[in-house]
Write an enzyme that holds these catalytic residues in place. Structure first.
Site, PDB file in Angstrom:
ATOM      1  NE  ARG A   1      12.318 -40.839 -29.803  1.00  0.00           N
ATOM      2  CZ  ARG A   1      12.805 -39.961 -28.927  1.00  0.00           C
ATOM      3  NH1 ARG A   1      14.108 -39.972 -28.639  1.00  0.00           N
ATOM      4  NH2 ARG A   1      12.019 -39.075 -28.343  1.00  0.00           N
TER       5      ARG A   1
ATOM      6  CE  LYS B   1      11.221 -38.556 -32.455  1.00  0.00           C
ATOM      7  NZ  LYS B   1       9.755 -38.421 -32.389  1.00  0.00           N
TER       8      LYS B   1
ATOM      9  CG  HIS C   1       7.635 -46.691 -30.465  1.00  0.00           C
ATOM     10  ND1 HIS C   1       8.741 -45.864 -30.496  1.00  0.00           N
ATOM     11  CD2 HIS C   1       6.604 -45.915 -30.030  1.00  0.00           C
ATOM     12  CE1 HIS C   1       8.391 -44.646 -30.109  1.00  0.00           C
ATOM     13  NE2 HIS C   1       7.106 -44.654 -29.823  1.00  0.00           N
TER      14      HIS C   1
ATOM     15  NE  ARG D   1      10.370 -43.746 -27.056  1.00  0.00           N
ATOM     16  CZ  ARG D   1      11.269 -42.900 -26.528  1.00  0.00           C
ATOM     17  NH1 ARG D   1      12.400 -43.380 -26.047  1.00  0.00           N
ATOM     18  NH2 ARG D   1      11.024 -41.606 -26.475  1.00  0.00           N
TER      19      ARG D   1
ATOM     20  CG  HIS E   1       9.009 -38.125 -24.128  1.00  0.00           C
ATOM     21  ND1 HIS E   1       8.188 -38.892 -23.321  1.00  0.00           N
ATOM     22  CD2 HIS E   1       9.135 -38.829 -25.284  1.00  0.00           C
ATOM     23  CE1 HIS E   1       7.837 -40.003 -23.965  1.00  0.00           C
ATOM     24  NE2 HIS E   1       8.396 -39.975 -25.156  1.00  0.00           N
TER      25      HIS E   1
ATOM     26  CE1 TYR F   1       4.804 -45.073 -22.925  1.00  0.00           C
ATOM     27  CE2 TYR F   1       5.635 -42.844 -22.709  1.00  0.00           C
ATOM     28  CZ  TYR F   1       5.496 -44.003 -23.432  1.00  0.00           C
ATOM     29  OH  TYR F   1       6.067 -44.081 -24.675  1.00  0.00           O
TER      30      TYR F   1
END
Length: 306
Positions: A157, A181, A252, A255, A278, A287
């Site tokens: 990110r 995150k 993004h 990404r 994730h 994806y």
């Protein structure tokens, strides 16, 4: 929160501490939760519910219905339903409420757009054009190339990229340590082209921009401070603008591109999930839809009886 009852204000303050200190969520995520729950508290107060322990499933559904009436997007409604369920589960778990009234609260199904990914020719043209411009653009050109190569090579990110320090790179093994995150750390590999671009930046570009304020930051802005997300996005948009026919995507988008190309190249979904950081495999599965769409398009074009 000044117009809320003491019971609501106290509960939200305690929940904020829980999200920050116990769940280690980012400041952005904490703000999003508190914004959603403040809207819930305001609606409940209008219904005469001065204490969150008195919430009912009916009042929660009333809140979402009111939000829908105001024209909120399905993604916003889905997020607010999730925030509500997390809050009511915490209330129940900590003894602040007798039952978890949000456990049965359904989320409006959010419409998920397929992410825009660059084609192989587009990404090659982007990196070739940026490489060719390095000699003309000087240190900032060297930085831009390293930024683009690393974003595409790793799928990290933009916030993760801007937060990198030099010591986060294992340049011998070509692995970067990323703080993602929820402050979760992961190691992401990168290839030789990205490694070479980063080496050139560190040897010939970064020393020209570095100042006493640079600290250990890997990427620097024009004045020597740590590269910020706004500037990183600008780099991607401006460099892509030089590629004829390429979609205008930001970091993004790179990404998305990295994830799509990994899956198209045969990487398994679990590996891509770990690379992207994730928490849920379901997030990564979008994806596969991108790859399947391209497969169907190729089939329609190539098969005589498609």
């Amino acid at each position: 929160m000044s117009d809320l009852s003491e019971a609501w204000s106290s509960a939200l303050a305690d929940f904020e501490h829980h999200l920050d200190a116990e769940r280690n969520l980012s400041a952005h995520s904490v703000r999003a939760y508190l914004t959603d729950l403040t809207r819930l508290a305001e609606h409940a107060t209008k219904l005469g519910i001065e204490d969150p322990a008195s919430l009912t499933l009916r009042s929660l559904r009333s809140h979402l219905a009111a939000q829908q009436t105001l024209g909120r997007a399905r993604t916003t409604l889905a997020r607010r339903a999730t925030s509500t369920r997390v809050f009511t589960a915490w209330m129940s778990r900590t003894g602040r409420a007798r039952t978890d009234v949000g456990a049965m609260l359904a989320s409006p199904k959010a419409h998920r757009e397929l992410p825009v990914a660059l084609g192989h020719d587009d990404i090659r043209a982007l990196l070739d054009a940026t490489t060719a411009a390095v000699s003309h653009d000087g240190p900032q050109g060297s930085r831009d190339l390293a930024v683009l190569e690393l974003l595409y090579a790793t799928g990290i990110r933009v916030g993760e990229l801007c937060g990198l320090d030099i010591d986060d790179l294992d340049r011998e093994r070509r692995v970067v340590r990323v703080l993602g995150k929820g402050r979760k750390e992961r190691a992401v590999p990168y290839g030789a082209p990205a490694g070479e671009a980063v080496e050139q930046w560190l040897r010939h570009g970064r020393p020209s921009l570095a100042t006493e304020a640079s600290g250990p930051a890997l990427f620097l802005g024009a004045r020597g401070g740590r590269l910020d997300q706004r500037m990183a996005r600008r780099i991607v948009h401006e460099r892509l603008a030089a590629v004829n026919g390429a979609p205008d995507v930001g970091p993004h988008g790179l990404r998305h591109t990295a994830a799509t190309h990994l899956l198209e190249g045969g990487a398994d979904l679990r590996s891509v999930q770990e690379i992207l950081g994730h928490a849920s495999l379901g997030t990564t599965q979008i994806y596969t839809h991108v790859s399947n769409e391209r497969l169907r398009a190729a089939y329609r074009l190539a098969h005589p009886r498609a």
